[in-house]
Design a protein around this motif. Structure first.
Motif, PDB file in Angstrom:
ATOM      1  N   ALA A   1       0.840  -1.209   0.000  1.00 52.91           N
ATOM      2  CA  ALA A   1       0.000   0.000   0.000  1.00 52.91           C
ATOM      3  C   ALA A   1       0.870   1.252   0.000  1.00 52.91           C
ATOM      4  O   ALA A   1       0.575   2.241  -0.694  1.00 52.91           O
ATOM      5  CB  ALA A   1      -0.925  -0.022   1.227  1.00 52.91           C
ATOM      6  N   LEU A   2       1.987   1.210   0.758  1.00 50.60           N
ATOM      7  CA  LEU A   2       2.878   2.384   0.839  1.00 50.60           C
ATOM      8  C   LEU A   2       3.597   2.593  -0.508  1.00 50.60           C
ATOM      9  O   LEU A   2       3.804   3.745  -0.930  1.00 50.60           O
ATOM     10  CB  LEU A   2       3.889   2.172   1.976  1.00 50.60           C
ATOM     11  N   SER A   3       3.926   1.478  -1.179  1.00 48.27           N
ATOM     12  CA  SER A   3       4.563   1.578  -2.497  1.00 48.27           C
ATOM     13  C   SER A   3       3.617   2.269  -3.473  1.00 48.27           C
ATOM     14  O   SER A   3       4.014   3.164  -4.230  1.00 48.27           O
ATOM     15  CB  SER A   3       4.910   0.183  -3.036  1.00 48.27           C
TER      16      SER A   3
ATOM     17  N   TYR B   1       1.419   6.914  -6.542  1.00 53.08           N
ATOM     18  CA  TYR B   1       0.221   7.636  -6.997  1.00 53.08           C
ATOM     19  C   TYR B   1      -0.324   8.642  -5.997  1.00 53.08           C
ATOM     20  O   TYR B   1      -1.268   9.356  -6.301  1.00 53.08           O
ATOM     21  CB  TYR B   1      -0.905   6.628  -7.316  1.00 53.08           C
ATOM     22  N   ALA B   2       0.233   8.670  -4.806  1.00 56.92           N
ATOM     23  CA  ALA B   2      -0.182   9.619  -3.762  1.00 56.92           C
ATOM     24  C   ALA B   2      -1.680   9.561  -3.491  1.00 56.92           C
ATOM     25  O   ALA B   2      -2.312  10.576  -3.184  1.00 56.92           O
ATOM     26  CB  ALA B   2       0.262  11.039  -4.139  1.00 56.92           C
ATOM     27  N   ASN B   3      -2.228   8.342  -3.615  1.00 51.95           N
ATOM     28  CA  ASN B   3      -3.680   8.170  -3.361  1.00 51.95           C
ATOM     29  C   ASN B   3      -3.882   7.985  -1.858  1.00 51.95           C
ATOM     30  O   ASN B   3      -3.293   7.106  -1.220  1.00 51.95           O
ATOM     31  CB  ASN B   3      -4.156   6.923  -4.114  1.00 51.95           C
TER      32      ASN B   3
ATOM     33  N   ILE C   1       7.283   9.795   3.296  1.00 47.91           N
ATOM     34  CA  ILE C   1       6.502   9.871   2.059  1.00 47.91           C
ATOM     35  C   ILE C   1       5.253  10.719   2.305  1.00 47.91           C
ATOM     36  O   ILE C   1       4.903  11.591   1.511  1.00 47.91           O
ATOM     37  CB  ILE C   1       6.080   8.463   1.586  1.00 47.91           C
ATOM     38  N   ARG C   2       4.642  10.506   3.427  1.00 45.64           N
ATOM     39  CA  ARG C   2       3.394  11.225   3.755  1.00 45.64           C
ATOM     40  C   ARG C   2       3.650  12.730   3.882  1.00 45.64           C
ATOM     41  O   ARG C   2       2.877  13.540   3.374  1.00 45.64           O
ATOM     42  CB  ARG C   2       2.838  10.659   5.085  1.00 45.64           C
ATOM     43  N   SER C   3       4.760  13.069   4.569  1.00 40.40           N
ATOM     44  CA  SER C   3       5.009  14.509   4.774  1.00 40.40           C
ATOM     45  C   SER C   3       5.289  15.221   3.438  1.00 40.40           C
ATOM     46  O   SER C   3       4.877  16.358   3.238  1.00 40.40           O
ATOM     47  CB  SER C   3       6.162  14.721   5.767  1.00 40.40           C
TER      48      SER C   3
ATOM     49  N   ALA D   1       3.578  16.897  -5.015  1.00 41.49           N
ATOM     50  CA  ALA D   1       3.683  15.577  -5.645  1.00 41.49           C
ATOM     51  C   ALA D   1       5.127  15.110  -5.607  1.00 41.49           C
ATOM     52  O   ALA D   1       6.060  15.911  -5.718  1.00 41.49           O
ATOM     53  CB  ALA D   1       3.189  15.657  -7.082  1.00 41.49           C
ATOM     54  N   LEU D   2       5.350  13.818  -5.373  1.00 38.88           N
ATOM     55  CA  LEU D   2       6.701  13.276  -5.315  1.00 38.88           C
ATOM     56  C   LEU D   2       7.288  13.227  -6.732  1.00 38.88           C
ATOM     57  O   LEU D   2       6.555  12.938  -7.697  1.00 38.88           O
ATOM     58  CB  LEU D   2       6.699  11.849  -4.756  1.00 38.88           C
TER      59      LEU D   2
END
Ligand code: GTP
Length: 547
Positions: free
Chosen positions: A69-71, A76-78, A166-168, A174-175
Motif C-alpha cells: 500500500a505504501l509503495s 500515486y499519492a492516493n 513519504i506522507r510529509s 507531488a513526489l
C-alpha cells in the motif's frame, strides 16, 4: 457373619489393610490427575505455539500489505492507499506493543492482551501466548524467536519512518519520479530484510513445536509406564495375597477335615443356603448309612423324622450361631429312626456360611432312661402302674375334675386270705395269682380307667367320669365277681375273694391322700363286714384311724 461365628480364615488386621488400600488408590488417583494436568499443560503449550505460527502469518501479511500500500502511495499519492497502509501496519504494531509489554519485569497483561488482539490473534489463544512468552523464555528456541521478532520490529520501525517521510512530502507536493523510485527501493530493501526474519521466526517456532512434542511424548511415555508398572505391581501383589489367603484357607480346611475325620463322633458340615452336605466324617457315614460318593446329593432336611425339629434347629442356630445339646429325632438313609443329641455351630467353611454339627446317638441312653422311668412307675410283677404313678395320675385327675366339676372314684381292692395261697401253693403260685388278678381287674374297667398295684395284694382302680355311686358300686361288684372265680396256677387251682372300699371325689374329700386313705378305710370296713364285699367310705370310719 453372626456375632459369634468363627471363621476358617487367617487373622488379619482389616483396618491396616484398608488403610493401605486407600493409600494405594489415592496414589493412583494422584498419578492419573497428574497425567491429566500434564496433558492439559502440554496441549496449552502446543496450541500457544500454533497460535504464534498463525500470528506470524498475520504479521507477515500485515507487513506485506503495508509495504504494497505504501509503495502504491509513493507512486500515486492516493490517500486511500495510505489509509490501507496504516490499517495493515496496525497489525504488526499491535504485536509489537504486546511484545514490548511482556518483556518488562512486571508487565501489564491487559496491555499485552490488547496488543495481541490488535495483532488479530484469536482472544482464546492469547492467554496461552502470554504464558508461552513469559514462562518459556529460557527455552533457547523461544528466546531466539523473540529475538527475531525484535529484529523484525526494528525493520518495521524503519518502514514506519519511510511512510512518515513519504506522507510529509505527499502532503505538500507531488513526489518526483526520482523520489518515488528512491522510496520504492527502500521499501523493497526493508521487505527483503524482513522475509528471512519471518521465515526464521516460523522455522524456530516449528523447531520448538517438534521439540515440545517429543518431550511431551517422552514424559507421557514415562508417566504411563510408571502408572502401568505400578498397576502391574499392585495387581500382582493382590493376586499373591489372594493366593496366600486361599492357600491358608485350604490348609485350615484340610486341618479341620483331618481333625473331624478322626473324631469319635459323627460330624457333618452343611451349607446354610441349601442344606447341602459339604463335609461328612466316617462315623457320620456309618450313622446315616450313606456313602461318601453320595455326599453331593445329600440334604440335611432328609435326615429329620419331624420337620419341626429341623425348624427348631435352624431357628436356634440363626439366633446365637450356637446350638448345644438339642435332642432330635432323626433317621438314616434307610429310614431307620434314632434319637440324637445335637450340637451345632455356624462357621465359615470354604468361604461359605455353614453349620457344623456333631451328634451323639442317644438311643441307648433314652432306652435306659425309659426303662428306668418305666421301672420307677410300674410294678415289676404285674406290669401295672405302681403307687408313685397312681399318685401322679390321681393328682392330675383331681385337678381336671376340679376344673370341670367332674366326679371320680377310687376302688381300693385287697385280696382275702391271699396268704393262704402262698402258704399252701408257694410264693411263685402266689405271684401267678397276683398277675391274673391284675389282668382280671383291667378286664373289668375301661381303658381310660387306671388300675394300679399299691403293694402286696393291694390294688386300686381310679374311675373317671362315671354317673355316681351306683356306677362305682356296679364296677366294684363286677370286679368282685371276676376275682372270685377259680385261678388256674400251673396245674393248681386256687380260689380267693376280695374286699373293696370306695371313696368318691368330691363327695368324700378333695385331697388325694385323704381320698386314698378313705378308700383304704372303706376296704377295712369290707374286711370287718366278713370280706368279699364292697363298702363305700363313711365319715364315721375315720374315727377308727389311729390318733
Ligand atoms: N406271692 C406273693 N406274695 C406276696 C407278695 N407281696 C406280698 N405278699 C404276701 O401277701 C400277703 C398279704 O398279707 P395279708 O393281706 O395280711 O394276707 P391275707 O391273707 O390276704 O389277709 P387278709 O387281707 O386279712 O385276708 C402276705 O403274706 C405277703 O407275704 C408278692 O409279691 N408275691
Amino acid at each position: 457373619m453372626a456375632p459369634h461365628e468363627p471363621s476358617l480364615s487367617v487373622p488379619v488386621s482389616h483396618n491396616g489393610k484398608r488403610r493401605r488400600l486407600i493409600v494405594i488408590v489415592w496414589m493412583f488417583a494422584a498419578m492419573v490427575v497428574g497425567l491429566f494436568l500434564f496433558a492439559y499443560a502440554s496441549i496449552t503449550l502446543l496450541s500457544a505455539g500454533r497460535a504464534y505460527v498463525q500470528g506470524e502469518g498475520l504479521w507477515s501479511k500485515g507487513q506485506k500489505d503495508a509495504i504494497y500500500a505504501l509503495s502504491r502511495y509513493a507512486l500515486y499519492a492516493n490517500d486511500a492507499d495510505y489509509q490501507t497502509y496504516l490499517t495493515a501496519l496496525a497489525v504488526n504494531q499491535g504485536d509489537r506493543i504486546a511484545r514490548l509489554e511482556l518483556e518488562k519485569a512486571e508487565p501489564d497483561l491487559h496491555v499485552a492482551h490488547a496488543g495481541f488482539v490488535q495483532g488479530r490473534n484469536h482472544p482464546d489463544d492469547i492467554p496461552g501466548m502470554i504464558f508461552l512468552f513469559r514462562q518459556m523464555r529460557n527455552v533457547p528456541e523461544i528466546d531466539k524467536a523473540i529475538h527475531l521478532w525484535t529484529q523484525a520490529d526494528q525493520h518495521l520501525e524503519m518502514l514506519t519512518q519511510v511512510g512518515t517521510r513519504i506522507r510529509s512530502i505527499a502532503n505538500t507536493r507531488a513526489l518526483t519520479k526520482e523520489e518515488s523510485q528512491g522510496f520504492l527501493s527502500q521499501l523493497h530493501d526493508i521487505n527483503a530484510q524482513l522475509t528471512p526474519l519471518e521465515d526464521g521466526f516460523s522455522s524456530t517456532l516449528g523447531d520448538v513445536a517438534r521439540k515440545f512434542t517429543f518431550l511431551i511424548l517422552l514424559v507421557m511415555f514415562v508417566l504411563v509406564s510408571v502408572l502401568l508398572a505400578g498397576a502391574y505391581l499392585f495387581s500382582r501383589r493382590l493376586v499373591l495375597q489372594f493366593e496366600a489367603v486361599q492357600d491358608t484357607l485350604q490348609a485350615g480346611k484340610k486341618q479341620l477335615e483331618d481333625v473331624l475325620q478322626f473324631a469319635p463322633l459323627p460330624i457333618l458340615i452343611t451349607q446354610s443356603s441349601d442344606e447341602s452336605v459339604v463335609y461328612i466324617n466316617d462315623p457320620a457315614l456309618v450313622q446315616f448309612q450313606v456313602n461318601r460318593a453320595d455326599m453331593g446329593s445329600m440334604r440335611a432336611r432328609d435326615f429329620y423324622v419331624d420337620s419341626a425339629d429341623r425348624d427348631r434347629l435352624i431357628a436356634a442356630a440363626q439366633g446365637t450361631g450356637t446350638v448345644r445339646g438339642l435332642e432330635l429325632h432323626l433317621k438314616d438313609a434307610q429310614g431307620k429312626p434314632f434319637w440324637a443329641q445335637y450340637s451345632s455351630q455356624r462357621i465359615r467353611y470354604d468361604g461359605q456360611d455353614c453349620l457344623m454339627t456333631a451328634l451323639v446317638n442317644i438311643d441307648e441312653k433314652r432306652r435306659v432312661h425309659d426303662d428306668l422311668h418305666y421301672r420307677a412307675y410300674h410294678d415289676e410283677l404285674t406290669c401295672l402302674p405302681n403307687r408313685a404313678m397312681f399318685m401322679d395320675a390321681l393328682k392330675r385327675t383331681l385337678g381336671r375334675m376340679e376344673r370341670k366339676n367332674g366326679m371320680c372314684s377310687i376302688l381300693f381292692i385287697d385280696l382275702d386270705h391271699f396268704k393262704a395261697v402262698n402258704d399252701q401253693l408257694g410264693h411263685e403260685m402266689g405271684d401267678l395269682l397276683l398277675q391274673q388278678v391284675a389282668q382280671r381287674i383291667q378286664a373289668c374297667v375301661r381303658a381310660s380307667d387306671l388300675v394300679a398295684r399299691l403293694a402286696g395284694d393291694e390294688f386300686v382302680v381310679l374311675i373317671e367320669e362315671h354317673e355316681g355311686a351306683d356306677d362305682a358300686r356296679g364296677i366294684a361288684q363286677k370286679i368282685l365277681g371276676a376275682l372270685g372265680r377259680d385261678y388256674s396256677l400251673s396245674g393248681n387251682t386256687a380260689r380267693v375273694t376280695a374286699s373293696i372300699g370306695i371313696s368318691r371325689y368330691p363327695h368324700d374329700g378333695v385331697e388325694l391322700n385323704r381320698l386314698l386313705t378313705s378308700a383304704d378305710l372303706a376296704m377295712y370296713q369290707a374286711k370287718t363286714q366278713g370280706k368279699n364285699n364292697v363298702q363305700f367310705y363313711r365319715r364315721e370310719d375315720s374315727s377308727q384311724l389311729p390318733g
